[in-house]
Enzyme design. Sequence first.
Site, PDB file in Angstrom:
ATOM      1  N   GLN A   5      31.046 -43.782 -34.084  1.00  0.00           N
ATOM      2  CA  GLN A   5      32.429 -43.757 -33.624  1.00  0.00           C
ATOM      3  C   GLN A   5      32.560 -43.077 -32.256  1.00  0.00           C
ATOM      4  OE1 GLN A   5      34.144 -41.623 -36.939  1.00  0.00           O
ATOM      5  NE2 GLN A   5      32.569 -40.061 -36.821  1.00  0.00           N
ATOM      6  N   ASP A   8      33.351 -30.965 -39.109  1.00  0.00           N
ATOM      7  CA  ASP A   8      33.914 -29.983 -38.177  1.00  0.00           C
ATOM      8  C   ASP A   8      33.831 -28.565 -38.729  1.00  0.00           C
ATOM      9  OD1 ASP A   8      36.513 -29.554 -39.782  1.00  0.00           O
ATOM     10  OD2 ASP A   8      36.509 -31.698 -39.466  1.00  0.00           O
ATOM     11  N   ASP A  19      36.550 -34.840 -47.473  1.00  0.00           N
ATOM     12  CA  ASP A  19      37.330 -34.591 -46.252  1.00  0.00           C
ATOM     13  C   ASP A  19      37.070 -35.741 -45.290  1.00  0.00           C
ATOM     14  OD1 ASP A  19      38.623 -33.600 -44.071  1.00  0.00           O
ATOM     15  OD2 ASP A  19      37.096 -32.112 -43.576  1.00  0.00           O
ATOM     16  N   ASP A  78      40.353 -41.817 -41.878  1.00  0.00           N
ATOM     17  CA  ASP A  78      41.137 -42.869 -42.527  1.00  0.00           C
ATOM     18  C   ASP A  78      40.240 -44.051 -42.942  1.00  0.00           C
ATOM     19  OD1 ASP A  78      43.674 -41.557 -42.147  1.00  0.00           O
ATOM     20  OD2 ASP A  78      43.410 -41.964 -40.021  1.00  0.00           O
ATOM     21  N   TYR A 109      49.458 -35.052 -37.824  1.00  0.00           N
ATOM     22  CA  TYR A 109      49.000 -36.260 -38.527  1.00  0.00           C
ATOM     23  C   TYR A 109      50.157 -37.268 -38.559  1.00  0.00           C
ATOM     24  CZ  TYR A 109      44.645 -34.157 -40.310  1.00  0.00           C
ATOM     25  OH  TYR A 109      43.403 -33.592 -40.426  1.00  0.00           O
TER      26      TYR A 109
END
Length: 307
Positions: A59, A114, A173, A176, A242
């Site tokens: 990505q 992260d 976690d 989308d 978000y």
Amino acid sequence: MAAEENVVESTDFPVKENNENGISSVIPGWFSEISPMWPGEAHSLKVEKILFEGKSEYQNVMVFQSSTYGKVLVLDGVIQLTERDECAYQEMITHLPLCSIPNPKKVLVIGGGDGGVLREVARHNSVEKIDICEIDKMVVDDEFSHDLLSLTGLGVAFLKAVPEGTYDAVIVDSSDPIGPAQELFEKPFFESIARALIPGGVVCTQAESIWLHMHIIEDIVANCRQIFKGSVNYAWTTVPTYPSGMIGFMLCSTEGPPVDFKHPVNPIDENDSQSSARPLKFYNSELHTAAFCLPSFAKKAIGSKAN
Ligand code: SPD
């Protein structure tokens, strides 16, 4: 912030064109989050400085300094976290499941490269082992990551190889369900999680927005009702950056010692300020219970299918 700074003249609207993925762009000085997952709307943040841009095997990865939300991590044009409001997501996705069981020892985190969820799991003194499966090494290397985070790997494959009944809790976690995270919303993945959990073990997965993705939520609930023979509940939290300003979580338990997600049996907030380097900013036991209260339209759509 001066009021004029919030006013964007229609001719100055920051979005002029899409980037190579057809999603978001940073055009003149603003980031706008455009995605087919929330057509017709795009939240924008003013960019002070782009700190990192790269393309991984999976990505596009970008980190920028915003003028009002601190550093922002963006994957494939979609905001994953900001320094200012990440607590509302990372604390809730972690403590909703871990405070619902008496003594979590072994925890698997899928995604979460992260390091925010890892930071939250580490608050639980009962936890002896944390495994993390993050597909993308570039996310692990980003400016948000935790020093302790080292294991990367594909969550789907990892789960298939895990011995039955390994974990007390699994936290998914994910980003989308377009791109690398798509499989993490599908039935076979939930079946692997159920297999990997002990009896009475719990899972908490990122489960999108009641304002935007009710069809996705209804599918997840329907699958989870078939797979998890303990409790199945939807909870939510506010996250201003978000889409729609909120995000939900699917919380399920396997057959075994009953789990009442709405009433935490393992509170963490009481002693947290003495024991942690950074006290909790968002989660508390009252919010834990409140997170399971749904607006009427959502209760009608999913409330009767969850319990
Ligand atoms: N629409 C974006 C949802 C992102 C959820 N995952 C965020 C990862 C933060 N650790």
